[in-house]
Design an enzyme around this catalytic site. Structure first.
Site, mmCIF file in Angstrom:
data_model
loop_
_atom_site.group_PDB
_atom_site.id
_atom_site.type_symbol
_atom_site.label_atom_id
_atom_site.label_comp_id
_atom_site.label_asym_id
_atom_site.label_seq_id
_atom_site.Cartn_x
_atom_site.Cartn_y
_atom_site.Cartn_z
ATOM 1 N N SER A 8 -112.497 -21.620 -23.314
ATOM 2 C CA SER A 8 -113.161 -21.168 -22.093
ATOM 3 C C SER A 8 -113.745 -19.785 -22.295
ATOM 4 O O SER A 8 -113.014 -18.826 -22.595
ATOM 5 C CB SER A 8 -112.165 -21.133 -20.932
ATOM 6 O OG SER A 8 -112.719 -20.392 -19.865
ATOM 7 N N MET A 35 -118.063 -20.301 -11.071
ATOM 8 C CA MET A 35 -117.294 -20.012 -9.840
ATOM 9 C C MET A 35 -118.205 -19.308 -8.849
ATOM 10 O O MET A 35 -118.977 -18.419 -9.223
ATOM 11 C CB MET A 35 -116.113 -19.096 -10.154
ATOM 12 C CG MET A 35 -115.169 -19.624 -11.223
ATOM 13 S SD MET A 35 -113.751 -18.536 -11.384
ATOM 14 C CE MET A 35 -112.927 -19.251 -12.808
ATOM 15 N N MET A 135 -106.012 -29.617 -13.415
ATOM 16 C CA MET A 135 -105.794 -28.170 -13.476
ATOM 17 C C MET A 135 -104.298 -27.896 -13.635
ATOM 18 O O MET A 135 -103.483 -28.422 -12.856
ATOM 19 C CB MET A 135 -106.291 -27.497 -12.200
ATOM 20 C CG MET A 135 -107.805 -27.502 -12.002
ATOM 21 S SD MET A 135 -108.734 -26.739 -13.342
ATOM 22 C CE MET A 135 -108.060 -25.070 -13.372
ATOM 23 N N ASP A 173 -106.454 -27.793 -18.104
ATOM 24 C CA ASP A 173 -107.119 -26.484 -18.049
ATOM 25 C C ASP A 173 -106.236 -25.513 -17.279
ATOM 26 O O ASP A 173 -105.940 -25.740 -16.104
ATOM 27 C CB ASP A 173 -108.480 -26.658 -17.350
ATOM 28 C CG ASP A 173 -109.269 -25.360 -17.242
ATOM 29 O OD1 ASP A 173 -108.865 -24.352 -17.840
ATOM 30 O OD2 ASP A 173 -110.297 -25.382 -16.538
ATOM 31 N N GLY A 195 -108.537 -20.427 -22.670
ATOM 32 C CA GLY A 195 -109.333 -19.208 -22.551
ATOM 33 C C GLY A 195 -108.658 -18.046 -23.235
ATOM 34 O O GLY A 195 -108.998 -17.678 -24.366
#
Ligand code: DX5
Ligand code: ZN
Length: 222
Positions: A8, A35, A135, A173, A195
């Site tokens: 990410s 976002m 998520m 994620d 990320g």
């Protein structure tokens, strides 16, 4: 299905995106978190930045839309050339139409569920999608702690996918790292977003190789 790693860029240096993409050339995808400060309490980037990034990298781009009105915006990301476009169940008002528009524009259609959203109500939608994203943190920020509470849902989702047959990727994620990726792989995930575990490492490409090796070893699918 082989394990795939999707770093990410939320944890990358936004002023040097082309270089940051090049630093993870061994990744399967580049995960781009869009976002809008409405669906989630954070603001990142939108279509113009994705269009520029697409010109700057050969790695396929995996757009995760955390926005209030994905029905309006998602098809444009697919038309721009993103390889995968994911919309959220909690935000989409016409998910079947939007998922079909994403596919018609030539991208893979992804459907995302927040930690507290059950997968079972969406069983009939699985034929409309190419990837289910579960998520494993509340969406909005990188660097959060992995939520183990989602793992039973990963298992149930994998069972639903297996029962249907066909190929559907299962992405996790949030908080995915060397500490947590094996648990996700064991539960049946096959696409891993990371990320901070990638861009926070001294050598992002090595971090990807390490995550991939851990997931491949733990996965019952490979
Ligand atoms: C969070 C984003 C994630 C985030 C993951 O809402 O969807 O993609 O970048 O970051 P880490 O891996 O640091 O949890
Ligand atoms: Zn994401």
């Amino acid at each position: 299905m082989a394990v795939q790693i999707s770093p990410s860029i939320l944890s990358a240096d936004f002023a040097r995106l082309a270089d940051e993409a090049a630093a993870v050339a061994n990744a399967d995808w580049l995960h781009v978190d869009v976002m809008d400060n409405h669906f989630v309490p954070n603001l990142t980037l939108g279509l113009p930045v994705v269009e520029s990034l697409l010109k700057a990298t050969d790695t396929p781009v995996d757009c995760h839309l955390m926005i209030e009105d994905p029905d309006r915006w998602a098809p444009a990301y697919a038309e721009a050339g993103a390889g995968s476009v994911t919309i959220h169940a909690e935000a989409a008002k016409a998910p079947v139409r939007t998922l079909r528009q994403i596919r018609a524009a030539g991208a893979r259609a992804g459907f995302a569920l927040n930690p507290a959203t059950a997968v079972e109500p969406y069983e009939d939608l699985l034929g409309e999608i190419d990837m289910l994203l579960l998520m494993t943190v509340e969406p909005g920020f990188g660097g959060q702690r992995f939520l183990d509470v989602v793992l039973p849902k990963v298992r149930r989702a994998r069972a639903l996918i297996a029962a249907r047959g066909g190929e559907l990727w299962l992405q996790v994620d949030g908080g995915v790292s060397a500490e947590t990726i094996e648990r996700c792989a064991e539960a049946g995930a096959d696409v891993f977003v990371a990320g901070s575990a990638v861009y926070g490492a001294d050598d992002p490409a090595r971090a990807i190789d390490h995550l991939r090796a851990l997931a491949e070893k733990a996965s019952p699918l490979t």
